[in-house]
Design an enzyme around this catalytic site. Structure first.
Site, PDB file in Angstrom:
ATOM      1  N   GLY A  72      29.505  33.887  48.509  1.00  0.00           N
ATOM      2  CA  GLY A  72      29.205  32.970  49.516  1.00  0.00           C
ATOM      3  C   GLY A  72      30.128  33.496  50.226  1.00  0.00           C
ATOM      4  O   GLY A  72      30.715  32.590  51.201  1.00  0.00           O
ATOM      5  N   ARG A 230      45.626  38.741  36.319  1.00  0.00           N
ATOM      6  CA  ARG A 230      45.740  39.253  37.867  1.00  0.00           C
ATOM      7  C   ARG A 230      46.746  39.688  37.858  1.00  0.00           C
ATOM      8  O   ARG A 230      47.250  40.612  39.327  1.00  0.00           O
ATOM      9  CB  ARG A 230      45.959  37.898  39.074  1.00  0.00           C
ATOM     10  CG  ARG A 230      44.354  37.848  38.880  1.00  0.00           C
ATOM     11  CD  ARG A 230      44.569  35.985  39.172  1.00  0.00           C
ATOM     12  NE  ARG A 230      43.358  35.458  39.465  1.00  0.00           N
ATOM     13  CZ  ARG A 230      41.992  35.813  40.680  1.00  0.00           C
ATOM     14  NH1 ARG A 230      41.848  37.169  41.446  1.00  0.00           N
ATOM     15  NH2 ARG A 230      41.307  34.712  40.694  1.00  0.00           N
ATOM     16  N   ASP A 278      32.183  37.327  33.233  1.00  0.00           N
ATOM     17  CA  ASP A 278      32.018  36.897  35.268  1.00  0.00           C
ATOM     18  C   ASP A 278      31.337  37.225  35.838  1.00  0.00           C
ATOM     19  O   ASP A 278      30.829  37.498  37.364  1.00  0.00           O
ATOM     20  CB  ASP A 278      32.982  37.463  35.998  1.00  0.00           C
ATOM     21  CG  ASP A 278      33.625  36.371  37.469  1.00  0.00           C
ATOM     22  OD1 ASP A 278      32.827  35.631  37.451  1.00  0.00           O
ATOM     23  OD2 ASP A 278      34.014  36.326  37.988  1.00  0.00           O
TER      24      ASP A 278
END
Length: 383
Positions: A72, A230, A278
């Protein structure tokens, strides 16, 4: 439901050799030598599965899945869809833990709870975390502690965002209070009571979690940080956190095997490492100004795909990599009957080809869900 799996090479996840496994109802009743003829003479319906040339492993546990979708960040049209049962089963996964992400306004805890219960009815084991990225975080009962105590499917809090521009930028004390609530809820309900942290690309990395352990009376095992791959700096920070007793989680992608090797070679506590997919979460890409420049959707398939790649391409032992998606995860989430092939444990079993490691069969709570590489049990509204 009585099922005899014979002639398979058993990885429990440690290697047990060639043995048979007897499933009755939703439980593993026996592992070892069995007289097949005597079993058939009982005049009961018995399903025989010949696992010759195959490896038998525990059903995978995925501790970070967006069961009702996520995303979103690019507007309403970028909200990702709900996850369907067949996508879970085809991935060799038999236990999932659902979470909300950035959006705790148009997606609700009650909807996540209903989805988890629906998946249970359809055949897999499903739990959820209470909350989302933000603090104060959305709950069902208005209290993290009470959610963990009173709601059967709630096993902890999460995913709480830190080191990310999308977090609520909470203070250390606010984070500490939430972790304490989840932990107390776990004590009073005999659940994990963990707090699952979304770790963004921010410069603070895991500083908050290290400070929690230094400045508050927080058991390290109740901290569970994900997305730790990351950067090398973040992975080094996660290695340090694992050495203090916290659990850390790699979100599976094409670099997973390399990061596992790095974690291992640099002193990471392997018993504190897990992998997750995920699944159905968004994969947003931001530029240096924090502007959204791209969007993808994560797949639960990635979890097992990266297990196989870690073994085939990085040369990591199967017994070692399996722990990251079975036993370690069960320990992190305090699920004593999951993550292991053992008598008295839940009958969650995945059978894979010995050479290709392709998934051939999946049993969830003793029920045959995927047979000969074809899904035979689908969700209520799947075609």
């Amino acid at each position: 439901m009585i099922t005899l799996i014979k002639n398979g090479e058993i990885y429990a996840p440690e290697y047990l050799g060639r043995q048979s496994i007897l499933l009755i109802g939703g439980e593993i009743v026996k592992i070892g030598e069995m007289n097949e003829n005597k079993l058939l003479d009982l005049d009961l319906e018995v399903q025989l599965v010949d696992a010759e040339g195959s490896i038998v492993v525990p059903g995978l546990i995925d501790p970070h899945v967006h069961l009702i979708g996520g995303g979103g960040e690019g507007g309403f049209s970028t909200r990702t869809p709900e996850l369907q049962l067949s996508e879970i089963i085809k991935s060799g996964i038999t236990t999932v833990v659902g979470c909300l992400g950035t959006d705790g306004t148009t997606r609700h805890m009650t909807s996540l709870l209903a989805k988890a219960k629906g998946l249970e009815e359809e055949g897999v084991t499903a739990y959820i975390y209470t909350g989302n990225y933000h603090i104060p975080t959305p709950t069902i009962t208005s209290s993290v502690k009470d959610d963990v105590i009173l709601i059967d499917k709630v096993i902890g809090a999460g995913e709480i965002a830190i080191s990310d521009s999308r977090s609520a930028q909470p203070s250390l004390h606010e984070v500490g209070k939430l972790v304490a609530e989840a932990r107390i809820g776990g004590l009073l309900s005999n659940k994990a009571g963990v707090t699952h942290f979304h770790v963004g690309p921010g410069k603070d990395r895991l500083t908050f979690l290290h400070r929690l352990l230094e400045e508050y009376e927080i058991p390290a095992s109740k901290l569970y940080a994900t997305h730790i791959m990351r950067s090398r700096e973040l992975m080094d920070d996660a290695i340090s956190l694992s050495q203090k007793g916290a659990f850390v989680d790699i979100t599976a992608d094409e670099t997973t095997g390399e990061w596992i090797k790095y974690f291992k070679e640099n002193g990471g506590e392997l018993e504190r490492l897990t992998l997750s997919s995920d699944g159905n979460g968004s994969l947003p890409k931001f530029n240096d100004q924090g502007q959204l420049i791209g969007m993808g959707v994560a797949s639960p398939h990635t979890l097992y795909e990266q297990v196989t790649r870690a073994v085939k391409e990085q040369g990591l032992p199967l017994t070692e990599v399996l722990r990251f998606v079975t036993l370690n995860t069960a320990n992190a989430l305090c699920l004593p009957k999951k993550g292991r092939l053992q008598e008295g444990h839940d009958a969650d079993v995945t059978i894979v080809n010995n050479e290709t490691l392709e998934i051939e069969h999946v049993f969830a709570k003793g029920r045959h869900m995927l047979k000969d590489r074809k899904t035979i049990v689908k969700g209520t509204f799947e075609k």
